[in-house]
Design an enzyme around this catalytic site. Sequence first.
Site, PDB file in Angstrom:
ATOM      1  CG  ASN A  90      -1.911  -1.136   1.202  1.00 21.40           C
ATOM      2  OD1 ASN A  90      -2.531  -1.404   0.188  1.00 21.40           O
ATOM      3  ND2 ASN A  90      -2.044  -1.826   2.323  1.00 21.40           N
TER       4      ASN A  90
ATOM      5  CG  HIS B  29      -9.898  -2.783   7.880  1.00 20.23           C
ATOM      6  ND1 HIS B  29      -9.269  -2.874   9.101  1.00 20.23           N
ATOM      7  CD2 HIS B  29      -9.058  -3.368   6.985  1.00 20.23           C
ATOM      8  CE1 HIS B  29      -8.104  -3.480   8.947  1.00 20.23           C
ATOM      9  NE2 HIS B  29      -7.953  -3.796   7.676  1.00 20.23           N
TER      10      HIS B  29
ATOM     11  CD  GLU C 132     -12.734   0.308   5.089  1.00 17.34           C
ATOM     12  OE1 GLU C 132     -11.685   0.466   4.434  1.00 17.34           O
ATOM     13  OE2 GLU C 132     -13.300  -0.792   5.221  1.00 17.34           O
TER      14      GLU C 132
ATOM     15  CB  SER D  49      -9.173  -1.938   2.391  1.00 18.96           C
ATOM     16  OG  SER D  49      -9.997  -2.863   3.078  1.00 18.96           O
TER      17      SER D  49
ATOM     18  CG  ASP E  79     -10.212   3.613   8.307  1.00 23.66           C
ATOM     19  OD1 ASP E  79      -9.236   4.300   7.962  1.00 23.66           O
ATOM     20  OD2 ASP E  79     -10.126   2.393   8.577  1.00 23.66           O
TER      21      ASP E  79
ATOM     22  CG  HIS F 116      -7.246   2.011   1.816  1.00 24.78           C
ATOM     23  ND1 HIS F 116      -6.180   1.265   1.388  1.00 24.78           N
ATOM     24  CD2 HIS F 116      -7.772   1.350   2.880  1.00 24.78           C
ATOM     25  CE1 HIS F 116      -6.060   0.190   2.151  1.00 24.78           C
ATOM     26  NE2 HIS F 116      -7.020   0.216   3.062  1.00 24.78           N
TER      27      HIS F 116
ATOM     28  CE  LYS G  27      -3.778   0.529   4.401  1.00 17.72           C
ATOM     29  NZ  LYS G  27      -3.399   0.289   5.807  1.00 17.72           N
TER      30      LYS G  27
END
Length: 373
Positions: free
Chosen positions: A35, A121, A163, A167, A192, A195, A227
Amino acid sequence: MAWLDRNAERRREAGLRRELRPRAPHEPLLDLAGNDYLGLSGDKRVVDGAVAALRTWGAGSTGSRLVTGTTEVHATLERELAAFTGAEAGLVFSSGYAANLGVVTALSGAGALIVSDGANHASLVDACRLSRARVAVAGHNDVASVDAALAGRTEERALVVTESVYSADGDLAPLRELHAVCRARGAVLVVDEAHGLGVCGPGGRGLLAGAGLAGADDVVSTVTLSKALGSQGGAVLGPQRVIAHLVDSARTMIFDTGLAPSCAGAALAALHVLRDEPGRPGAVLAAAAAIADAAGVAAPPSAVVSVVLGSPVVAVAAARRCAELGLRVGCFRPPSVPEGTSRLRLTARADLCAADLDRVRAVLTTVLAEVGA
């Protein structure tokens, strides 16, 4: 312990056995499994930031954040992360997992409701389980389901947990719509951005910034430093009173040894690169589009390219074959993804060149033809 052997054999037969495979520091495989979205984990400026903090503060933080585990580099990183993303304040944790556990449990508890997206996640799922709150699982990106759960609640406090970029699939959450529901129903939105940071939003500031929600008084976000920033650790970003409450209440901050100073120094240096080179997020998305085209799937709005193959046995074989041809890819199987959706997960990086992308296309064309995808 005989049940362990039986369990291991069942997992092996189902294609779900996992192994740790140490990698060498320099190897010929092109990595599309990690990542490191901005290609910064090995960048000299980031490594130098880690080394400088290491030489100044030593190898470890020596204690919890409330004892000796907070250094000047931690405090600087918190201020600059908050300023970059548009939040009022920040708090660094030892990992993104710990940040999610800390913020969700500290803002909920017995007598609260958490509405959690069904595709969240594992760190968010575990946070919900540990919270002692009542948990309602909403359908993936189903705003109406979230609204219904909030409308029917009897609890005084409520969180909606999602998120920003998922992910496994790389799709985006409808943050504006979720926030509108939260505001109408008196709930807090927890997002979150693991990413999203470094890839989405203006200059890589995250999807909340792109949605115009950065700094809202009823929004809290988490980020990972492992990441796009190429380091290790995590952080919670949000209103100052939320951060103050976490210092008092977040068990994964209070009782955990603080993030190593070298990791904080590396993340801070990477944040400076991202700030000074705002074209990097666009390069990630361009590379993701090229990888998706090579795989015959739609271009994602993030760095994650998902190629669903169905069977975990097929996915494992395809990932192994990619490695034989010089390309490392992720292989996601249950419980990371739902049954029947085992897949190759490829991640774009800002530092991929044209030759790299040509190599990706050649390998994927061969492997996907071999597995009949």
